[in-house]
Design an enzyme around this catalytic site. Sequence first.
Site, mmCIF file in Angstrom:
data_model
loop_
_atom_site.group_PDB
_atom_site.id
_atom_site.type_symbol
_atom_site.label_atom_id
_atom_site.label_comp_id
_atom_site.label_asym_id
_atom_site.label_seq_id
_atom_site.Cartn_x
_atom_site.Cartn_y
_atom_site.Cartn_z
ATOM 1 N N ASN A 7 0.874 -1.175 0.000
ATOM 2 C CA ASN A 7 0.000 0.000 0.000
ATOM 3 C C ASN A 7 0.912 1.226 0.000
ATOM 4 O O ASN A 7 1.432 1.623 1.041
ATOM 5 C CB ASN A 7 -0.883 -0.049 1.253
ATOM 6 C CG ASN A 7 -1.833 1.136 1.334
ATOM 7 O OD1 ASN A 7 -1.727 2.083 0.560
ATOM 8 N ND2 ASN A 7 -2.742 1.076 2.282
ATOM 9 N N ARG A 99 -2.558 -2.040 -3.491
ATOM 10 C CA ARG A 99 -3.731 -1.188 -3.329
ATOM 11 C C ARG A 99 -3.557 -0.028 -4.309
ATOM 12 O O ARG A 99 -2.548 0.678 -4.260
ATOM 13 C CB ARG A 99 -3.800 -0.651 -1.908
ATOM 14 C CG ARG A 99 -4.895 0.363 -1.783
ATOM 15 C CD ARG A 99 -4.821 1.092 -0.486
ATOM 16 N NE ARG A 99 -5.905 2.048 -0.405
ATOM 17 C CZ ARG A 99 -5.816 3.206 0.209
ATOM 18 N NH1 ARG A 99 -4.703 3.550 0.806
ATOM 19 N NH2 ARG A 99 -6.826 4.015 0.242
ATOM 20 N N HIS A 189 -12.714 3.512 -0.283
ATOM 21 C CA HIS A 189 -12.858 2.509 0.792
ATOM 22 C C HIS A 189 -13.544 1.233 0.277
ATOM 23 O O HIS A 189 -14.094 0.465 1.066
ATOM 24 C CB HIS A 189 -13.721 3.037 1.961
ATOM 25 C CG HIS A 189 -13.006 3.968 2.884
ATOM 26 N ND1 HIS A 189 -13.679 4.928 3.603
ATOM 27 C CD2 HIS A 189 -11.711 4.083 3.238
ATOM 28 C CE1 HIS A 189 -12.832 5.607 4.352
ATOM 29 N NE2 HIS A 189 -11.618 5.107 4.139
ATOM 30 N N ASN A 220 -9.647 7.440 10.047
ATOM 31 C CA ASN A 220 -9.292 8.844 9.798
ATOM 32 C C ASN A 220 -10.124 9.378 8.642
ATOM 33 O O ASN A 220 -10.624 10.482 8.676
ATOM 34 C CB ASN A 220 -7.801 8.963 9.510
ATOM 35 C CG ASN A 220 -7.001 8.878 10.792
ATOM 36 O OD1 ASN A 220 -7.370 9.500 11.801
ATOM 37 N ND2 ASN A 220 -5.941 8.089 10.793
ATOM 38 N N ARG A 250 -11.173 16.111 7.394
ATOM 39 C CA ARG A 250 -11.981 16.522 6.228
ATOM 40 C C ARG A 250 -13.388 16.904 6.680
ATOM 41 O O ARG A 250 -13.965 16.252 7.552
ATOM 42 C CB ARG A 250 -12.095 15.377 5.211
ATOM 43 C CG ARG A 250 -10.787 14.981 4.578
ATOM 44 C CD ARG A 250 -11.029 14.008 3.421
ATOM 45 N NE ARG A 250 -9.793 13.360 3.039
ATOM 46 C CZ ARG A 250 -9.609 12.031 3.057
ATOM 47 N NH1 ARG A 250 -10.597 11.231 3.434
ATOM 48 N NH2 ARG A 250 -8.458 11.522 2.699
ATOM 49 N N ASN A 345 -13.885 -0.004 17.264
ATOM 50 C CA ASN A 345 -13.410 0.069 18.650
ATOM 51 C C ASN A 345 -14.190 0.970 19.595
ATOM 52 O O ASN A 345 -14.136 0.764 20.809
ATOM 53 C CB ASN A 345 -11.956 0.555 18.669
ATOM 54 C CG ASN A 345 -11.051 -0.393 17.923
ATOM 55 O OD1 ASN A 345 -11.118 -1.596 18.125
ATOM 56 N ND2 ASN A 345 -10.226 0.135 17.033
ATOM 57 N N GLU A 396 -8.315 -4.958 4.826
ATOM 58 C CA GLU A 396 -8.163 -4.723 3.392
ATOM 59 C C GLU A 396 -7.003 -5.526 2.820
ATOM 60 O O GLU A 396 -7.072 -6.016 1.698
ATOM 61 C CB GLU A 396 -7.953 -3.224 3.141
ATOM 62 C CG GLU A 396 -9.211 -2.410 3.417
ATOM 63 C CD GLU A 396 -8.934 -0.965 3.756
ATOM 64 O OE1 GLU A 396 -8.480 -0.700 4.890
ATOM 65 O OE2 GLU A 396 -9.161 -0.103 2.905
#
Length: 415
Positions: A7, A99, A189, A220, A250, A345, A396
Site C-alpha cells: 500500500n 492497493r 474505501h 481517519n 476533512r 473500537n 483490506e
Amino acid sequence: MNVLVLNCGSSSVKFQVIDTDPERIAADEDRCLASGLLERVGSHGLIRFQAEGQEPLISDAPLPDHRAAIDSIIRWIVSGDARIPGIRSLSDIHVVGHRVVHGGERFRGSTLIDTEVLRGIEACVDLAPLHNPANLRGIRAIRDLLGEGVPQVAVFDTAFHATMPETAYLYALPYSLYRRYKLRRYGFHGTSHRYVGYKYRKLIGIEREQVNIISVHLGNGCSACAIKGGHSIATSMGFTPLEGLVMGTRSGDVDPSIIEFLVLKEGMSPAAADNLLNKQSGLLGVSGLTHDMRELLEEVQENQDRRARLAIDLFCYRVRSYIGAYLAQMNGADAVCFTGGIGANSWEVRASICEGLDWIGLEVDDALNRQMVRGAGGEIGKAGSRVRVFALPTDEELLIARDAVRCVRGLPLPI
Ligand code: ADP
C-alpha cells in the site's frame, strides 16, 4: 502462495506478507507472515518491520523515494534476520498485490497488471493526483526489483462501487462535464466495504446475493456504503474522498458556495480552500484540538470540553443522516456494520450513532456494545433487533492478498 501486499501512499509504504491460496481462502486460514510500515518516504525514513511471532524491528534510514523503501522491504523479507517462515529467497515471493486508489470508470474489479493496465492507471492520475502516482511508483519498483516474471495485481479502492446506478453516481451538474471529464461520484474505501460484506455473510451464513447492509467505515477517513444484493448501490465519498461524512480533518459535505465566500472574504486561493476542507476541518476543525477520536473522547471524559463534545456529536449526526438516507434508498436493510479504527473500537460513538434509531427496529445491546473493543468483532444489536448491528474490524490487506491469488489463478472475485 506468498503474496506481498503493498500500500504505497504519497509519503509512506505499508506492507504485509500473506500466505494464502484457494484452499486457505475456503477454510479462512490465510496466514499473515510479516508486516511493516515505512514512513517519511522522500526524506529520512522511519521503518518498522515485524515477522510473525517476533518482536518488531524499528530503525531509521534515508528513504529518498518509493523504490528505496520497497528495496529495503524486499531485502529485509529475504534476509536471515527476518526469519519469515517459508521465505528464504526472492523466488519465495510468488505474487504482489497493490492497493491502487483510483480505477476510474475502467477498472470494475481487481486485475493482473500488464502494460495496458499500467496505462489505464496512468490515465486515472488526473482523478487522484496524489495517490495514483505513488501506486504506479510501487508497481514499477517491484517490476525492476523482482523482474517481469513475478505477477502483480491491482486492487482498486473505487472498484467495488462500479455497480452504483447512474442516479447514485451522477452529480446534478451539466451532463457535458460528466462526458468531458468523467466528473462523477466514484467512492472509495471499496475494499473495506467489500470485506465487511464478506465478513457479515460468513458470520451469519448467507450467500453474497443476500447481503443487504449499510457498511459504515469510520477511521481517519470515513464513508458509508449501501450494499444491496451484495453490490454497492450508493456511497458517501464522491469525486474525491472529501465528500460525505465528517472525518478526522476533512469536512465531508458542505455547501460548495462556501468556497467562493472564503475566496472573497479571506482572499484564499483555490489550493488554500482545498487545504482548509481536507486538512483543517472535520473533528480537528470543530474541536480545535485534534483529529483523533480517542483523544476527543478522553477530552470529554476528563475535562468535559464543549467543543470536543460538539465535534463528536456532529460526527455522529452526519453518520445517522446517511444511515437514514440509505435505509430509504434500499427499502430497508438487514444490518448496519461498523468498521475502521473508530467503528470497530469505540462503543461510545456506535452507541451515540444508533441512539434514537429504535423506530426502524435498530437497537444496540449496551453490554455487548461495550465489550466490543478490539478483537474479532461480532454482533452488538439486541436479540430480536429487526435491523441487526455489528462491529467488524476491516482487513483490506487480506482481501488484496486473496484477490491477487484469484487473479493469478483466473478465479472469480466474490465479496
Ligand atoms: P486510518 O483511516 O488511517 O486507517 P484507523 O482506521 O486506524 O485509521 O482509525 C483511526 C481513528 O480510530 C482515530 O481517530 C483513532 O482515535 C480511532 N480509534 C482507534 N481506537 C479507538 C478506540 N478504542 N476508541 C475510540 N477511537 C479509536
